[in-house]
Design an enzyme around this catalytic site. Structure first.
Site, mmCIF file in Angstrom:
data_model
loop_
_atom_site.group_PDB
_atom_site.id
_atom_site.type_symbol
_atom_site.label_atom_id
_atom_site.label_comp_id
_atom_site.label_asym_id
_atom_site.label_seq_id
_atom_site.Cartn_x
_atom_site.Cartn_y
_atom_site.Cartn_z
ATOM 1 N N LYS A 68 0.806 -1.228 0.000
ATOM 2 C CA LYS A 68 0.000 0.000 0.000
ATOM 3 C C LYS A 68 0.839 1.279 0.000
ATOM 4 C CE LYS A 68 -4.154 -1.769 2.303
ATOM 5 N NZ LYS A 68 -5.133 -1.539 3.366
ATOM 6 N N ASP A 104 -10.032 3.038 2.405
ATOM 7 C CA ASP A 104 -10.218 2.414 3.722
ATOM 8 C C ASP A 104 -10.914 3.347 4.716
ATOM 9 O OD1 ASP A 104 -9.217 -0.153 3.291
ATOM 10 O OD2 ASP A 104 -7.148 0.439 3.707
#
Ligand code: NAP
Length: 270
Positions: A68, A104
């Site tokens: 990420k 997220d």
């Protein structure tokens, strides 16, 4: 029917064999009649994987652990929220331009806002890892007042300083003093399902308690919270809403959230 016009999407990470994203996105593509297919690639070399996305014209990608952060430098652009978080979990390929986003925090906020507005709320976040960073940013952007509780003081203080939030050691034996509690640690996850990140006595009636762990769906934290009269939110809600953001970015269509939730739930319980 998959044919030569079908658009390809995928999750990249290591490991990815357990990922629920293919089931969730394929059921959504099918439900809205979108000509796309979503698969999973185990990736060790992220630079080559990004070259592959461009070369093969993969239209959209979910990025998971451990890439990420490292993926960011290979993209053409990163949206300002993902840049502030310092991590990307979503890529869209717009005519060979790869643009990174982070869904997220947005997923967590959308799950919470089904129950309450975050503006002016006191929010305790347990943990100071990647998920806490994304959720902390998103909660503060909605006007929540965040206190981070972490096992390791150094990591907790660093994230709190980056966010402009308060910090408290997780071991501190005191009340949480919050209206919303979010567990972002893996404590309670299979196989240690009797573990809890905090003492049950810290939970108070009417608190909103969200656990982002979704394996099991009802963690011990959520069971104890329910017994004490708290409103509880499971980790599947965040997962589905972060996926809904991706779906809408990639297809331009409204995400069939209930279909996506049902598909993942079925996979988790089968
Ligand atoms: P991470 O970057 O590794 O961070 C983990 C955090 O949990 C750290 O702050 C760590 O504290 C803390 N922690 C770990 N074990 C602990 C223990 N035994 N006791 C107390 N604290 C502990 O992980 P992440 O990427 O943030 O992910 C965290 C969890 O969220 C994972 O279970 C992941 O599957 C889940 N997740 C769910 C979603 C969803 O959509 N529902 C999305 C993303 C992640 P230290 O600093 O002390 O090590």
């Amino acid at each position: 029917m998959i044919n030569s016009n079908t658009s390809l999407y995928a999750v990249i990470g290591n490991p990815v064999f357990h990922s629920m994203s293919p089931v969730m996105h394929n059921s959504a593509f099918q439900y809205v009649g979108y000509d796309g297919v979503y698969t999973a690639f185990t990736v060790t070399d992220i630079e080559s994987a990004v070259t592959g996305i461009r070369a093969l014209g993969i239209r959209g990608v979910s990025v998971t652990i451990p890439h990420k952060v490292s993926v960011m430098k290979y993209l053409d652009d990163v949206d300002c929220a993902a840049r502030a978080i310092g991590a990307v979990n979503t890529i869209i390929n717009r005519d060979q331009m790869l643009i990174g986003y982070n869904s997220d925090g947005l997923g967590a906020v959308r799950a919470l806002e089904e129950h309450t507005s975050l503006r002016g709320k006191t929010v305790a976040i347990l943990g100071a890892g990647g998920a806490a960073r994304a959720i902390g940013h998103a909660v503060m952007a909605e006007g929540g007042h965040v206190t981070l509780f972490n096992r390791t003081a150094e990591a907790g203080k660093k994230l709190a300083a980056d966010l402009g939030a308060d910090f408290c050691p997780l071991s501190d034996n005191r009340r949480l003093n919050c209206q919303v509690l979010i567990n972002t640690t893996p404590v309670g996850m299979i196989p240690e399902t009797e573990a809890m990140p905090i003492r049950a006595q810290w939970l108070e009636k009417d608190m909103i308690v969200m656990d982002i762990v979704y394996h099991p769906l009802k963690t011990r934290l959520l069971r104890e919270a329910q017994r004490r009269g708290c409103i509880t939110i499971d980790g599947l809600s965040m997962f589905v809403y972060q996926g809904a953001f991706q779906f809408e970015l990639w297809t331009g269509k409204k995400a069939p959230v209930e279909v996506m939730r049902k598909a993942v739930l079925q996979e988790l319980t089968s």
